[in-house]
Design a protein around this motif. Structure first.
Motif, PDB file in Angstrom:
ATOM      1  N   SER A   1      32.081   4.934  16.451  1.00 28.60           N
ATOM      2  CA  SER A   1      33.234   5.302  17.498  1.00 28.60           C
ATOM      3  C   SER A   1      32.407   6.426  18.262  1.00 28.60           C
ATOM      4  CB  SER A   1      34.319   5.979  16.862  1.00 28.60           C
ATOM      5  OG  SER A   1      33.934   7.119  15.890  1.00 28.60           O
ATOM      6  N   THR A   2      31.623   7.123  17.673  1.00 28.94           N
ATOM      7  CA  THR A   2      30.760   8.260  18.567  1.00 28.94           C
ATOM      8  C   THR A   2      29.874   7.570  19.429  1.00 28.94           C
ATOM      9  OG1 THR A   2      31.021   9.798  16.669  1.00 28.94           O
ATOM     10  CG2 THR A   2      29.409  10.263  18.176  1.00 28.94           C
ATOM     11  N   ILE A   3      29.042   6.544  18.789  1.00 29.50           N
ATOM     12  CA  ILE A   3      28.077   5.917  19.554  1.00 29.50           C
ATOM     13  C   ILE A   3      28.624   4.874  20.669  1.00 29.50           C
ATOM     14  CG2 ILE A   3      26.177   4.030  19.359  1.00 29.50           C
ATOM     15  CD1 ILE A   3      26.260   4.813  16.250  1.00 29.50           C
ATOM     16  N   ALA A   4      30.027   4.528  20.749  1.00 24.60           N
ATOM     17  CA  ALA A   4      30.407   3.620  21.708  1.00 24.60           C
ATOM     18  C   ALA A   4      30.377   4.414  23.065  1.00 24.60           C
ATOM     19  CB  ALA A   4      31.675   3.181  21.214  1.00 24.60           C
TER      20      ALA A   4
ATOM     21  N   THR B   1      21.893   8.988  25.438  1.00 21.13           N
ATOM     22  CA  THR B   1      21.278   7.923  24.543  1.00 21.13           C
ATOM     23  C   THR B   1      21.477   7.745  23.038  1.00 21.13           C
ATOM     24  OG1 THR B   1      19.781   7.863  26.415  1.00 21.13           O
ATOM     25  CG2 THR B   1      19.064   6.539  24.255  1.00 21.13           C
ATOM     26  N   ALA B   2      22.043   7.067  22.721  1.00 20.42           N
ATOM     27  CA  ALA B   2      22.302   6.829  21.077  1.00 20.42           C
ATOM     28  C   ALA B   2      21.388   6.128  20.353  1.00 20.42           C
ATOM     29  CB  ALA B   2      23.799   6.264  20.908  1.00 20.42           C
ATOM     30  N   ILE B   3      20.697   6.434  19.111  1.00 21.07           N
ATOM     31  CA  ILE B   3      20.004   5.846  18.652  1.00 21.07           C
ATOM     32  C   ILE B   3      20.411   5.296  17.277  1.00 21.07           C
ATOM     33  CG2 ILE B   3      17.465   5.911  17.330  1.00 21.07           C
ATOM     34  CD1 ILE B   3      16.786   7.911  19.309  1.00 21.07           C
TER      35      ILE B   3
ATOM     36  N   TYR C   1      22.939  -4.798  16.375  1.00 23.38           N
ATOM     37  CA  TYR C   1      24.212  -3.964  16.623  1.00 23.38           C
ATOM     38  C   TYR C   1      25.388  -4.422  16.361  1.00 23.38           C
ATOM     39  CZ  TYR C   1      26.991  -0.434  19.221  1.00 23.38           C
ATOM     40  OH  TYR C   1      27.811   0.472  19.375  1.00 23.38           O
ATOM     41  N   ALA C   2      25.638  -5.747  16.610  1.00 23.36           N
ATOM     42  CA  ALA C   2      27.101  -6.466  16.543  1.00 23.36           C
ATOM     43  C   ALA C   2      27.248  -6.620  15.012  1.00 23.36           C
ATOM     44  CB  ALA C   2      27.136  -7.831  17.162  1.00 23.36           C
TER      45      ALA C   2
ATOM     46  N   SER D   1      24.296  -1.280  26.555  1.00 21.66           N
ATOM     47  CA  SER D   1      25.308  -0.514  26.418  1.00 21.66           C
ATOM     48  C   SER D   1      26.218  -1.129  25.204  1.00 21.66           C
ATOM     49  CB  SER D   1      26.184  -0.539  27.660  1.00 21.66           C
ATOM     50  OG  SER D   1      26.536  -1.994  27.810  1.00 21.66           O
ATOM     51  N   HIS D   2      27.403  -0.367  24.735  1.00 27.35           N
ATOM     52  CA  HIS D   2      27.919  -0.741  23.593  1.00 27.35           C
ATOM     53  C   HIS D   2      28.618  -2.201  24.049  1.00 27.35           C
ATOM     54  CE1 HIS D   2      30.994  -0.660  20.588  1.00 27.35           C
ATOM     55  NE2 HIS D   2      32.018  -0.893  21.278  1.00 27.35           N
TER      56      HIS D   2
END
Length: 593
Positions: free
Chosen positions: A531-534, A364-366, A564-565, A552-553
């Motif tokens: 790129s990491t979060i995706a 899970t990315a924050i 986010y966008a 999700s991404h």
């Protein structure tokens, strides 16, 4: 009272040593008094009566007294030094153990350099209180009493002359000691600030040089040094004010005694032996009397030092385990934030009603702008802080109901600022799990893309690190920090911008390794590159301490008017992609996104 507390805490442990030291000091006092007492026989029998038969007895007695006094002085000095050194070591250990029990909030409110300076300056105060108490009563007081007895037996009238002038000295010393108390506390505080400023300057020397801060730092520190010097000078004036007073009183007493004894010998035809014995006792009594007179002043200074140590030891941990805390057993490792709120001290809330679930075995990315509360949120999982409202649960268990030790054993943590400790590279990696084998340590280093550069160091894994790994690059320090987390081999992995110090090539290598390490683990990650979060299974988007989007991404990118966008669009315009950048377009409430 500080003295009573120190004796209560330590007296029983050293009672045998103190009894031995006290016995030695009694011998010192007795031999000193004997030297004064025997002077009458020396003068009368050897010089006045010229009794040759007693000379050898007298000389033998004097020699024996000096031998006993020398041996006893050595014994008590070594015994008290050993006790004193052990006391310092004991309180140093107590301090480090107690500091380890305090919550992160304590260190957030107190400067680390000031803590170190306060400890280094004041820990010897405990030893000084004990040693001053023992030596003053067992040596100085007993010696003084024994010599006074000799003086009274030799000449009661002369003794009365001496004792009459003592009370004014004691009253003056009591007045001085009261004034010295506040001056000593101020001096210790100022010296702690000076040492703190020096330590911080050394730690941040690259910033000092880069911003040409030398003159500013020097000027700011000069003010502290000058104030500390003035306080020290004031203490010196107060402390040494006793010298002219005691010397004057001693001069009056001794000159009066000599005048009285001389007239009595001249006009009364009295043998001078008793007078010489008396004057010897009086002169020998001067040093212990002077030390006892200054005892309150010296003891006051030691007590102030000791009291500041107890201020740290009496600091209560703010995050103790609950009375019925159990051991945490982690199955899948699901982390749930349920209506979590948090604020630092009395400041504005940092988190408000945060609720989401990090699924077991997934990443899970924050993400969100700087100041959104991402790092604060992650710090609640290992209980660096406790939420002011709501709950954090792992596999359905409220982490407030389990022991912190068992909780943290289930977590591997990589902070955005890598911190390495004194010792070798291998030592730093093994801190994560003391029973880890060399093979496990090297495997973790390979996963973190650190093995090759470690082997390139002068002694490989045995290379000793400078302060915070200063002999390594920022990216190398971060990869060792990541390797340390992998050595932990815990079911939960927290990554707080763990790749922020790496270049693109190193980050790609570490990210590839982390993908393997993340399998079958619950991972919470804050990353500064999309790129990491995706690659995350789920993304939680935060703004101003609240969760504003989850998905999700692909889902979040498809929502063109979402935060986010906008973060993604903004980051794509720059040379580096950053999820922490703050877009310039406003959100639906008119605030900066």
């Amino acid at each position: 009272m500080v003295i009573r507390r120190i004796i209560r805490e330590n007296g029983r442990d050293y009672v045998k040593t103190y009894i031995f030291a006290a016995f030695c000091l009694v011998l010192v006092a007795a031999s000193t008094a004997f030297m004064a007492w025997i002077m009458e026989a020396v003068i009368n029998e050897a010089f006045a009566k010229k009794n040759a038969d007693l000379i050898w007895v007298i000389c033998g007695s004097v020699l024996a007294a000096f031998v006993i006094r020398g041996a006893a002085s050595y014994g008590q000095a070594v015994a008290l030094a050993q006790v004193g050194n052990n006391l310092v070591a004991r309180y140093q250990q107590r301090l480090i153990d107690h500091l380890m029990s305090l919550g992160v909030s304590y260190f957030g409110d107190t400067r680390s350099a000031q803590i170190a300076a306060q400890i280094s300056q004041n820990v010897a105060g405990i030893r000084d209180v004990m040693n001053l108490t023992i030596t003053s009563f067992a040596r100085d007081l007993l010696t003084l009493v024994a010599l006074i007895i000799v003086m009274i037996t030799k000449d009661p009238v002369l003794s009365l002359i001496v004792l009459v002038v003592s009370p004014p000295v004691l009253l003056a010393l009591r007045y001085i000691s009261k004034r010295l108390r506040s001056a000593t506390r101020e001096s210790i505080d100022l010296n702690s600030r000076v040492l703190s400023a020096m330590q911080e300057t050394v730690q941040g020397i690259t910033i000092v040089k880069a911003f040409t801060m030398e003159e500013q730092i020097s000027g700011r520190t000069a003010g502290l040094i000058k104030s500390a010097e003035e306080r020290s000078n004031r203490i010196a004036r107060l402390t040494e004010r006793t010298s002219p007073l005691t010397e004057t009183v001693a001069g009056i007493a001794i000159s009066g005694v000599i005048a009285y004894a001389a007239f009595r010998s001249i006009y009364g035809d009295v043998l001078p032996g008793a007078f010489f014995s008396f004057i010897t006792a009086l002169l020998l009594a001067y040093d212990p009397a002077r030390r006892l007179a200054r005892l309150q002043i010296n003891l006051e200074r030691a007590v102030v030092n000791a009291r500041m140590i107890y201020e740290i030891l009496d600091e209560q941990p703010t995050q103790g385990d609950s009375a019925n805390a159990s051991e945490l057993a982690v199955g899948g490792g699901e982390i749930e934030f349920r209506n979590v709120g948090f604020g630092y001290g009395l400041g504005e809330p940092v988190l408000e009603n945060v609720s989401f679930t990090a699924e077991a075995g997934k990443t899970t990315a924050i993400v969100g702008p700087s100041g959104a509360g991402k790092s604060t949120l992650i710090s609640l999982v290992p209980r660096f802080y406790d939420p002011s409202s709501g709950q954090v649960l792992i596999d359905g268990t409220d982490i407030a109901t389990v022991t912190k030790k068992s909780l943290r054993h289930q977590i591997a943590y990589v902070s955005q600022q890598p911190w390495l400790f004194e010792g070798s590279i291998r030592d730093n990696l093994r801190y994560a799990r003391p029973d880890a084998t060399d093979t496990e340590i090297e495997d973790a280093a390979r996963l973190a893309n650190a093995h090759e550069f470690i082997l390139a160091q002068p002694q490989g894994y045995g290379t000793m690190l400078g302060e915070n790994g200063v002999n390594l690059s920022g990216g190398q320090r971060q990869r060792i920090s990541i390797a340390r987390a992998l050595v932990r081999d815990a079911p939960i992995l927290l990554l707080d911008e763990a790749t922020s110090a790496l270049d693109n090539e190193s980050e790609a290598a570490v990210q590839k390794a982390l993908e393997s390490a993340m399998r079958n683990r619950t991972v919470l990650v804050i990353a500064h590159r999309l790129s990491t979060i995706a690659r995350a299974d789920r993304i939680v988007v935060m703004q101003a301490g609240k969760v504003v989007e989850i998905g999700s991404h692909a889902d979040l990118s498809a929502t063109t008017d979402g935060l986010y966008a906008r973060l993604q669009a903004y980051s794509e315009k720059g040379s580096s992609v950053s999820a922490d950048a703050t877009p310039t377009n406003t959100d639906s409430n008119g605030g900066k996104a």
